[in-house]
Write a protein that holds these residues in place. Structure first.
Motif, short mmCIF file in Angstrom:
data_model
loop_
_atom_site.label_atom_id
_atom_site.label_comp_id
_atom_site.label_asym_id
_atom_site.label_seq_id
_atom_site.Cartn_x
_atom_site.Cartn_y
_atom_site.Cartn_z
N GLY A 34 0.78 -1.23 0.00
CA GLY A 34 0.00 0.00 0.00
C GLY A 34 0.81 1.27 0.00
N GLY A 35 2.11 1.16 -0.16
CA GLY A 35 2.95 2.35 -0.16
C GLY A 35 3.17 2.88 -1.56
N LEU A 36 4.04 3.86 -1.65
CA LEU A 36 4.33 4.51 -2.93
C LEU A 36 5.83 4.59 -3.13
N GLY A 37 6.30 4.10 -4.27
CA GLY A 37 7.72 4.23 -4.59
C GLY A 37 8.51 3.01 -4.17
N SER A 38 9.74 2.95 -4.66
CA SER A 38 10.64 1.86 -4.31
C SER A 38 12.07 2.30 -4.55
N GLU A 89 5.45 21.35 2.22
CA GLU A 89 4.36 20.73 1.46
C GLU A 89 4.61 20.82 -0.04
N GLU A 90 5.22 21.90 -0.50
CA GLU A 90 5.52 22.04 -1.93
C GLU A 90 6.59 21.04 -2.36
N VAL A 91 7.57 20.80 -1.51
CA VAL A 91 8.60 19.80 -1.84
C VAL A 91 7.98 18.42 -1.92
N VAL A 92 7.08 18.12 -1.01
CA VAL A 92 6.39 16.83 -1.03
C VAL A 92 5.60 16.68 -2.33
N THR A 93 4.87 17.72 -2.70
CA THR A 93 4.07 17.68 -3.94
C THR A 93 4.97 17.45 -5.15
N LEU A 94 6.08 18.17 -5.22
CA LEU A 94 6.99 18.02 -6.35
C LEU A 94 7.56 16.61 -6.41
N THR A 95 7.98 16.10 -5.26
CA THR A 95 8.59 14.76 -5.23
C THR A 95 7.60 13.70 -5.71
N LEU A 96 6.37 13.76 -5.22
CA LEU A 96 5.37 12.77 -5.61
C LEU A 96 4.99 12.93 -7.08
N ASP A 97 4.87 14.17 -7.55
CA ASP A 97 4.52 14.40 -8.95
C ASP A 97 5.62 13.87 -9.88
N PHE A 98 6.86 14.17 -9.55
CA PHE A 98 7.97 13.68 -10.38
C PHE A 98 8.06 12.15 -10.33
N TYR A 99 7.77 11.58 -9.15
CA TYR A 99 7.81 10.13 -9.05
C TYR A 99 6.71 9.49 -9.90
N ARG A 100 5.51 10.03 -9.82
CA ARG A 100 4.39 9.46 -10.57
C ARG A 100 4.59 9.57 -12.08
N ARG A 101 5.38 10.56 -12.50
CA ARG A 101 5.71 10.70 -13.92
C ARG A 101 6.92 9.86 -14.31
N ASN A 102 7.41 9.07 -13.36
CA ASN A 102 8.56 8.20 -13.58
C ASN A 102 9.82 8.98 -13.92
N CYS A 103 9.94 10.17 -13.37
CA CYS A 103 11.13 11.00 -13.61
C CYS A 103 12.20 10.79 -12.55
N VAL A 104 11.80 10.47 -11.32
CA VAL A 104 12.76 10.28 -10.24
C VAL A 104 12.39 9.06 -9.43
N SER A 105 13.38 8.59 -8.66
CA SER A 105 13.16 7.49 -7.73
C SER A 105 13.31 7.93 -6.28
N GLY A 106 13.59 9.21 -6.10
CA GLY A 106 13.77 9.68 -4.74
C GLY A 106 14.10 11.16 -4.69
N GLU A 134 2.63 10.29 5.87
CA GLU A 134 1.34 10.62 5.28
C GLU A 134 1.16 10.01 3.90
N HIS A 135 2.25 9.89 3.15
CA HIS A 135 2.14 9.39 1.78
C HIS A 135 2.77 8.02 1.58
N GLN A 136 3.26 7.42 2.65
CA GLN A 136 3.86 6.08 2.59
C GLN A 136 4.89 5.97 1.47
N PHE A 137 5.68 7.01 1.28
CA PHE A 137 6.69 7.01 0.22
C PHE A 137 7.84 6.10 0.61
#
Length: 406
Positions: A34-38, A89-106, A134-137
């Protein structure tokens, strides 16, 4: 200011920090949890994992506002660069957005010092805590540690981050006092010690909470002052021994806009940085000592690599009989690495090593040939002069180097 404008400023401001490696991180996967990322445990910004995948980290500053006026830093207090600041919160948003676009792994997150060291550290921790809780990253997180921060905050950061880094910046106390008098060498080393103790606690107590499993790293700026390579390598050796660092990174000083007169107007050769990385690898993996690589004050040779330079300075050790020599000495032969050394040791348990075996193992024979003996090969006398070999084996001149970031 729009988020994209902040990103443009703060990603550009982060490029001067080289200590963003993620090697040593544990394997974590979101599958079935149930988490996000690897993360698979290795990777640097735009680098490659053992299975061949490109791994990237979102590398940004929380802010490039800073209370300090370090003369070598583009973000120093007196610099006139554009300024910006993210909220956690903006850094969190950027990190998750870039991850979901498969641009970064961390994420690699650093910051200028704002309000106080403790406040800045709290903001960095908040980013990691939001991602993890909060986001189980489950991706990789590297946090820059603020040396003057409360040790309890550094300990808390280690519970969320895979790696922590404390930049020593300059290899000598005198250099730091001259170019960054507001920084305290003692507090930098105390922060390193806090992280080191946290790592040791986890290793000695199986039930201890997770703490920075990828360890800690640091960065030294090369060429911002007159410090030579011998001093740099001895400083790195001490840091490895005293604080168990995973890596020391070397960053060639890059002249910055409106540089003060206290720092050079020109960058050092990038080959100098490259040679330091090669020498550092010999310290970490081959068992060399800094005093072996440079027996006195001075810099590493730019035209030959440090391993070859050592071999040429120690001709009495060579040539080595590959069928009899100890593995530690075989690994010191130019053109033969650690894996090849192990393969040679395994082969000679079965039969005599022949010259063609080295060809099959893809040794760099042009470098190895003067230093080896096999059952069917002995180097000719004409190749015994170190001066002649230096001229023959020196690196070919490279095309004019691009700028540090060009």
């Amino acid at each position: 200011m729009e988020l994209i404008d902040k990103l443009s400023i703060l990603a550009d401001a982060a490029k001067y920090d080289a200590s963003c490696a993620s090697s040593g991180a544990p394997k974590r996967s979101s599958e079935g949890k149930g988490g996000l990322g690897s993360t698979n445990g290795m990777g640097i910004c735009h680098s490659y994992t053992p299975d061949g995948r490109c791994v990237s980290l979102l590398k940004i500053l929380l802010t490039n506002f800073c209370l300090y006026d370090c003369q070598y830093c583009v973000n120093r207090r007196s610099s006139d660069v554009p300024r910006a600041r993210f909220s956690p919160e903006e850094v969190v948003t950027l990190t998750l957005d870039f991850y979901r676009r498969n641009c970064v792994s961390g994420l690699f997150l650093s910051s200028g010092i704002i309000r106080s060291a403790d406040y800045t550290m709290e903001q960095l921790i908040r980013v990691a805590k939001l991602l993890r809780e909060e986001h189980q990253f489950r991706g990789y997180i590297h946090l820059k540690t603020i040396p003057e921060a409360d040790p309890l905050l550094i300990e808390e950061a280690g519970r969320y981050a895979d790696r922590l880094s404390v930049n020593i910046e300059l290899p000598t106390d005198a250099g730091l006092q001259t170019l960054a008098p507001e920084k305290d060498v003692i507090s930098i080393k105390q922060a390193m010690q806090t992280i080191h103790i946290g790592e040791q606690t986890v290793r000695s107590e199986p039930r201890a909470p997770r703490f920075a499993p990828a360890g800690q790293s640091t960065q030294m700026i090369v060429g911002a002052d007159a410090t030579d390579d011998s001093t740099i390598l001895h400083s790195a050796e001490a840091l490895y021994g005293n604080f168990g660092l995973r890596r020391v990174y070397y960053s060639a000083f890059s002249p910055i806009p409106n540089s003060p007169k206290s720092v050079p107007l020109a960058a050092p050769p990038l080959m100098r940085e490259h040679r330091l990385y090669q020498a550092d690898f010999l310290l970490r993996s081959y068992g060399y000592r800094a005093s072996e690589l440079l027996q006195g004050p001075g810099d590493l040779a730019l035209d030959i690599d440090p391993k070859l330079a050592w071999a040429l300075d120690n001709r009495q050790v060579f040539p080595l009989d590959l069928n009899r020599a100890e593995a530690t000495l075989i690994a010191r032969i130019p053109g033969i690495g650690l894996r090849t050394t192990q393969r040679l040791i395994e082969l000679r348990r079965q039969r005599k090593i022949r010259y063609e075996d080295l060809t099959r193992m893809r040794c760099v024979l042009i470098k190895a040939r003067p230093f080896i003996i096999t059952s069917d090969y002995h180097p000719p006398l004409a190749e015994t002069s170190s001066a002649i070999l230096h001229g023959q084996l020196r690196d070919k001149p490279q095309p004019q180097q691009m700028g540090l970031w060009g």
